[in-house]
Structures are given as C-alpha cells and as structure tokens.
Design an enzyme around this catalytic site. Sequence first.
Site, PDB file in Angstrom:
ATOM      1  N   HIS A 129       0.838  -1.303   0.036  1.00 54.68           N
ATOM      2  CA  HIS A 129      -0.114  -0.008  -0.018  1.00 54.68           C
ATOM      3  C   HIS A 129       0.892   1.386  -0.226  1.00 54.68           C
ATOM      4  O   HIS A 129       1.124   1.862   1.128  1.00 54.68           O
ATOM      5  CB  HIS A 129      -0.900   0.119   1.261  1.00 54.68           C
ATOM      6  CG  HIS A 129      -0.150  -0.379   2.495  1.00 54.68           C
ATOM      7  ND1 HIS A 129       0.315   0.428   3.127  1.00 54.68           N
ATOM      8  CD2 HIS A 129      -0.055  -1.444   3.172  1.00 54.68           C
ATOM      9  CE1 HIS A 129       0.988  -0.142   4.223  1.00 54.68           C
ATOM     10  NE2 HIS A 129       0.633  -1.189   3.976  1.00 54.68           N
ATOM     11  N   CYS A 173      -2.911 -17.739  17.659  1.00 51.63           N
ATOM     12  CA  CYS A 173      -1.514 -18.046  18.271  1.00 51.63           C
ATOM     13  C   CYS A 173      -0.661 -16.547  18.234  1.00 51.63           C
ATOM     14  O   CYS A 173      -0.625 -15.865  17.319  1.00 51.63           O
ATOM     15  CB  CYS A 173      -0.704 -18.819  17.606  1.00 51.63           C
ATOM     16  SG  CYS A 173       0.919 -19.012  18.430  1.00 51.63           S
ATOM     17  N   CYS A 188      -7.917 -26.986  30.608  1.00 51.40           N
ATOM     18  CA  CYS A 188      -7.060 -25.775  31.152  1.00 51.40           C
ATOM     19  C   CYS A 188      -6.652 -24.888  29.953  1.00 51.40           C
ATOM     20  O   CYS A 188      -6.811 -25.145  28.869  1.00 51.40           O
ATOM     21  CB  CYS A 188      -5.935 -26.336  31.826  1.00 51.40           C
ATOM     22  SG  CYS A 188      -4.526 -26.862  30.530  1.00 51.40           S
ATOM     23  N   CYS A 204      -5.252 -14.350  27.929  1.00 53.60           N
ATOM     24  CA  CYS A 204      -4.803 -13.376  27.671  1.00 53.60           C
ATOM     25  C   CYS A 204      -3.852 -13.159  26.340  1.00 53.60           C
ATOM     26  O   CYS A 204      -3.528 -12.526  26.060  1.00 53.60           O
ATOM     27  CB  CYS A 204      -3.733 -12.742  28.911  1.00 53.60           C
ATOM     28  SG  CYS A 204      -2.312 -14.062  29.241  1.00 53.60           S
TER      29      CYS A 204
END
Length: 331
Positions: A129, A173, A188, A204
């Site tokens: 761009h 990820c 978990c 988080c």
Amino acid sequence: ECPLCLLPQPPEAFPTLASCAHRSCRACLEQYLRIAVSESRVQVACPHCPAVLQPADVHRLLAEPVLRDKYEEFLLRRLLVADPGTRWCPAPDCSYAVIAYGCAECPRLTCGREGCGTEFCYHCRQPWHPDGPCAPAPLAPRLANPAAQLVHPEDSAHGETLARAEAEDVKVCPRCSAFIMKINDGSCNRMNCTVCGCLFCWLCLQEISDVHFLSPSGCTFWGKRPWSRTRKILWQLGMVLGAPMVISLVAGIAVPVITIGIPIYMGRKVLAGGPGSRRSSLSGCQQCLSVTSSVLLSLFVSPVITAVTVGVGVPLMLTYVYGVVVLSLCR
C-alpha cells in the site's frame, strides 16, 4: 511383545531409536507417526517418554514419500515461523516465505516464488500500500462478523451469540497467528501451538512460563475469562493483609500433621501386609518389632521433614506475597 499392540513380534521388528532406548514394533511406530504428521505435529515424542524423535528416525519409519515431504514442509515452516524476520506471502494459494532482515526502513517486499511476484508490506504483512499507512490485519470471515452475513434480520440475536461463541472458541497464536480452536470441555487454559510450539495463555493470549497462573495476572488455570481489574486488586489486597494469619494457620496445622501423621502412616503401612508379602511369614513378636522400629524411626525423621517443609515453604510464600503480589499491586 510390543508394548503398544501387545502382540508377539520377532526381534527384527523392533527398530532402534536414537532419542531413547524404548522399543515398539515398526507397524505401531509407523501408524503413530502417520497420525502425528497428518495433524501437523513435527515435534513428535516417543510413545513411552517425552524424548523427541530424531528426523533421521522419522524418515526411516515413514514409508510413504508424501508423508516424508509433509514432515519436511511442516518442520521447515516451524523453523521459519520461529524466526522473527520471516514474512509469508499474502497471495492466495501461495505459502512462500520471505526471510527479511533489516527491512523496517524499506518495508516493500516481493515474493520470490516463480509465477507469483506479489508485493506486500513488511510491517502489516498485507498487500503493498504505497499511498497509505498500514491497516490492521483483517480477521477471518467467520471471526470478523458472522451476524453481518445473516440473511434474516430476526436471526440477529442468534448471530451475535454465534459470533461471541466463535470468538471464544477460536483464537490466534500470539507468535505465528495460526488459528487455534479450544473445545469447551473444561480443559485448562495452558495452550501449545502445534505450528510454532508457542506456549501461551488462552485468556490473555500472551506467551507464558510455568508460573503464569500463579502470578496475580487475573488469568486462572481453568477459568473461562480473566478476572476484572477490581477483583484482581481486591484479591491482591486480601493476600497482602491476610498473608501473616493464613501462613501462620497453615504452618500451625502442617507441623502437627506432618510430625504425627508420618509415624502413623508408616506404622499402618508396615502393619498392613498382604497374604503374599514377606510379613505374613513372620511371627507376632517379629511383626510387633517391625512396626515399632518403623514408628520409632519415623519419629526421628518426621521433625526433620517438618522443619525443612516449614523452613522452606514459609519464606517462599512470604516472598511471593510481599514481592510479586505487592509489585503487581503497585503497578
């Protein structure tokens, strides 16, 4: 006998591995590797221990050339994804990687794959761009806004619920941006990316260490979402103010339990001899002497274990509360 299929095999059916001394038959190892490669897992461990199989062994055990090529491709992609200078061509059906070092000042990259030549940006990894700043990377169509693609307006509530559910079940990820799905089965929040091997927190989306869920970050091991800021602050204040009382209570309970519990446990363990044990052939006096000696020995050992446990555990808990927790509270 093969420990995986439990079938008797001749000795030549058990190939040796360079990573460890465990042995399994060739058929079981081939099936094991076939499933692992089909799932894009290249860091394949031994079926019996955590030792990672060597690439030479994988090549020797994989009979199909297609699987060997896939294994090489996945292994190469894993190495490239871990390299911070690698950029992937954003063109459709092009998986070419460009290793770009020192391109921050001149961010215009060109795909070197024959017949492609796509130009893209080093920073945002999108098509080049020249006339505008970098735009945020778009989400996948299913993750962007599924409700906007619905046909019937009366289904908007269902669409919002679906979008929220997909946003919670599918994330990217933090290292390689691969899409990862987590099944809502109560597992978990410690996730391991099979593409780049990144260990991250599902809540988080940060790369973590083994003490991430012990730190006052608000992320819980089995929770569905992080704690709110108010809840984190209240929990940290409660830990700081109540730590002396709680630690004293735990130490006061642990000292008599360990000191008295170990002799009782050892006495019961020595006394509870099965019919096939050596104690069943002893006389009553010999059994009484054996139980008494084990209890007396544990009476001398249990205070040492208690002192070590309290002497090490209490300073560690105090260091955590008045070091890590106080530092997080100040931040």
